[in-house]
Write a protein that holds these residues in place. Structure first.
Motif, mmCIF file in Angstrom:
data_model
loop_
_atom_site.group_PDB
_atom_site.id
_atom_site.type_symbol
_atom_site.label_atom_id
_atom_site.label_comp_id
_atom_site.label_asym_id
_atom_site.label_seq_id
_atom_site.Cartn_x
_atom_site.Cartn_y
_atom_site.Cartn_z
ATOM 1 N N GLY B 112 2.464 9.579 -2.781
ATOM 2 C CA GLY B 112 1.295 9.004 -2.115
ATOM 3 C C GLY B 112 1.594 7.617 -1.582
ATOM 4 N N LEU B 113 2.701 7.036 -2.074
ATOM 5 C CA LEU B 113 3.045 5.666 -1.697
ATOM 6 C C LEU B 113 4.546 5.475 -1.890
ATOM 7 N N VAL B 114 5.175 4.787 -0.948
ATOM 8 C CA VAL B 114 6.568 4.371 -1.108
ATOM 9 C C VAL B 114 6.571 2.846 -1.122
ATOM 10 N N ILE B 115 7.153 2.254 -2.174
ATOM 11 C CA ILE B 115 7.221 0.790 -2.239
ATOM 12 C C ILE B 115 8.692 0.381 -2.236
ATOM 13 N N LEU B 116 9.032 -0.502 -1.300
ATOM 14 C CA LEU B 116 10.398 -1.007 -1.179
ATOM 15 C C LEU B 116 10.359 -2.536 -1.171
ATOM 16 N N GLY B 117 11.514 -3.166 -1.398
ATOM 17 C CA GLY B 117 11.611 -4.612 -1.218
ATOM 18 C C GLY B 117 11.561 -4.944 0.259
ATOM 19 N N LYS B 118 11.125 -6.166 0.601
ATOM 20 C CA LYS B 118 10.988 -6.499 2.027
ATOM 21 C C LYS B 118 12.334 -6.675 2.712
ATOM 22 N N GLN B 119 13.375 -6.997 1.948
ATOM 23 C CA GLN B 119 14.717 -7.065 2.512
ATOM 24 C C GLN B 119 15.703 -6.988 1.359
#
Lengths: 312, 249
Positions: B112-119
């Motif tokens: 339902g959601l993918v969370i990644l670091g911004k860089q």
């Protein structure tokens, strides 16, 4: 010959200074054509500003009520539809460009060159990696469009005074409604903009509190300078995030940068290495900031800063 | 929601001062401490908090690159992720190929959601999340410092150049997080032991059927131009004189 399309950053009323710097980078490439694309609800004022920039051949506009705020998911399909015939698509490496351009690149099926700091050829660029601890030279494949962001601190804005033609584009692209703008909280400030100011006064964790930041503001106001901060000062809650300078904040290149109570972590230094003159004021004579400072003064900032403010 | 997918990249540790190899072929990584990309730790922490607040039932961590990244996945499992997927490749692939590989995992797992670091702090590209959102045809909320889930939508506050921007996105979506979104938890020893028993699937990038994106040729690595150490002045009068000398005040 290259044909370059530059995506204009703006706030609906005025063109961002990042665009004139992105044009300066594009002008380093042997280009037959440099066009600027303005996506807006109402583009006339912004387009007129873009048309005045030296080196710009044409300004293209896509007007749509959905373009009032720069939502990457809304802008990207329109940009893709406008890229036909261009060899390069550039944006600034501000939060606007860093959010938008990779989405454009993916839709075009290519990787993105992030943060161009130097143009070595139409498809050869230098960019910083590892917080600026290394500079890599890369060749982008010549048979594909080059999508890139430009490290604005590496370029001086092109002058104005020209008058390129402005043309309106009719784009057929299905725009998503799954992403909606709600609000912006901007720090209300009459001070110069951190990313374009000639002088910047910046403080680190040693400033100790939000109240003590008034010392920094007083010095900055006396000098007509913008105010910045290290990540440590922002994390400690002494000042808002938009003041952060460094690898994960803003990369700036003022003529004068005064670092006060900033030790000089590599992540901070990468944000200021293009500054003209760096002044460091720090209690610790061994602080790494003195290794890169043009003028250093070791001592207590709470004595030095008010004294400096009075002396100027 | 059912699942949250979190990307963990193995990078040279934040505290290591990176040096360029003398032959210009890359940066020195032999014997250098490797860690989870700091922003990715924030991504995992945010996912774990959503799950602990009843907003999700499973947190899956995924890494792409050399199989040594299993160490970082084990750390992610020790932090509290439920299971891990290692997509092995000889070296860390380019951003678009990573996004394509993540999309194939997204299609398989339906998060339902993918969370990644911004860089990532090695290549400093800041691309993969935006590219995944583009290929998936879903919303992106980059540089997030606040994330609130409400049913099928999320409200995200983003750190942008002029301050804070708030947007609302429909789920599923990709969110990339900034350091100030949370303070990642420390891993405790019993959790490390427990993590050894959690499932870790290994897949080869080549077996995912992912098309390799047109890659860049990295022809040279060089140290940056160094600034010279300047002068020290003794007092404010000396500083003002030096600034006047340079015509800066």
């Amino acid at each position: 010959m290259s044909r370059i399309l530059i995506i204009a950053e703006h706030d609906g009323a005025a063109l961002s200074p990042s665009v004139a710097k992105t044009v300066a980078c594009a002008a380093q490439i042997d280009a037959a054509q440099i066009d600027v694309l303005v996506l807006a609800a109402s583009a006339a004022d912004v387009a007129a500003e873009a048309a005045s920039l030296d080196g710009v051949n044409r300004v293209l506009t896509i007007e749509n009520a959905a373009n009032e705020k720069p939502l990457a998911a809304v802008l990207a399909p329109q940009i893709v539809a406008a890229t036909e015939g261009y060899s390069h698509v550039f944006g600034p490496s501000t939060t606007f460009g860093r959010d938008l351009m990779p989405r454009v690149a993916a839709l075009l099926g290519v990787n993105q060159v992030s943060d161009i700091m130097s143009v070595e050829g139409s498809h050869t660029f230098k960019r910083p990696i590892y917080a600026g601890n290394a500079v890599v030279t890369l060749d982008a494949p010549a048979e594909h469009v080059v999508v890139a962001t430009v490290r604005t601190a590496s370029y001086k804005a092109v002058a104005g005074g020209s008058s390129a033609p402005v043309e309106s584009l009719a784009i057929e692209a299905e725009l998503p409604s799954h992403t909606r703008y709600v609000s912006t909280q901007a720090g209300a400030s009459d001070r110069p903009d951190l990313q374009t100011a000639a002088a910047v006064v910046s403080a680190g964790r040693a400033i100790g509190s939000e109240e003590n930041f008034d010392l920094i503001f007083a010095l900055a106001d006396k000098m007509g300078a913008a105010v910045g901060a290290s990540r440590a000062a922002v994390d400690a809650g002494y000042c808002p995030n938009e003041m952060q300078v460094g690898q994960t904040g803003k990369i700036i290149a003022p003529d004068l940068y005064i670092a006060i109570g900033i030790s000089g972590a590599i992540q901070h230094l990468t944000g200021i290495k293009d500054a003209g003159t760096i002044v460091a004021i720090n209690k610790d004579e061994e602080a790494p900031i003195f290794e890169v400072a043009d003028i250093g003064l070791a001592g207590d900032l709470f004595q030095i800063v008010p004294e400096l403010t009075n002396a100027l | 929601m059912d699942k949250i997918l979190v990307g963990l990249k193995r990078v040279v540790d934040y505290n290591v001062r990176v040096r360029v190899k003398s032959d210009g072929t890359g940066v020195e990584t032999d014997g250098v401490k490797m860690s989870i990309n700091p922003f990715d730790e924030n991504a995992l922490e945010e996912a774990l908090r959503i799950k602990e607040n009843g907003g999700a039932s499973e947190v899956i961590v995924v890494s792409i690159g050399p199989s040594e990244a299993q160490q970082q996945l084990r750390t992610g499992l020790a932090m509290g992720a439920d299971r891990a997927i290692m997509i092995t490749a000889e070296e860390a692939p380019d951003s678009l190929t990573c996004a394509r590989a993540l999309l194939s995992i997204v299609e398989r797992e339906q998060p339902g959601l993918v969370i990644l670091g911004k860089q990532a702090i090695d290549d400093d590209n800041s691309q993969t999340g935006q590219m995944l959102a583009a290929l998936w045809g879903r919303p992106q909320a980059t540089f997030a410092s606040e994330l609130a889930i409400d049913g099928d939508t999320a409200t995200v506050t983003r750190e942008v150049d002029i301050g804070m921007e708030t947007i609302e996105i429909d789920l599923p979506a990709v969110v990339t997080v900034d350091l100030r979104i949370n303070e990642p938890r420390y891993v405790k020893l019993p959790d490390i032991m427990k993590a050894k028993k959690k499932p870790l699937d290994e897949l080869a990038l080549a077996d995912l059927g992912v098309e390799q994106a047109p890659a860049f040729a990295h022809t040279n690595f060089a140290p940056p131009a160094e600034r010279e150490r300047g002068i020290m002045v003794d007092d404010v009068a000396g500083l003002v004189a030096a600034l006047k000398d340079k015509g800066l005040v």
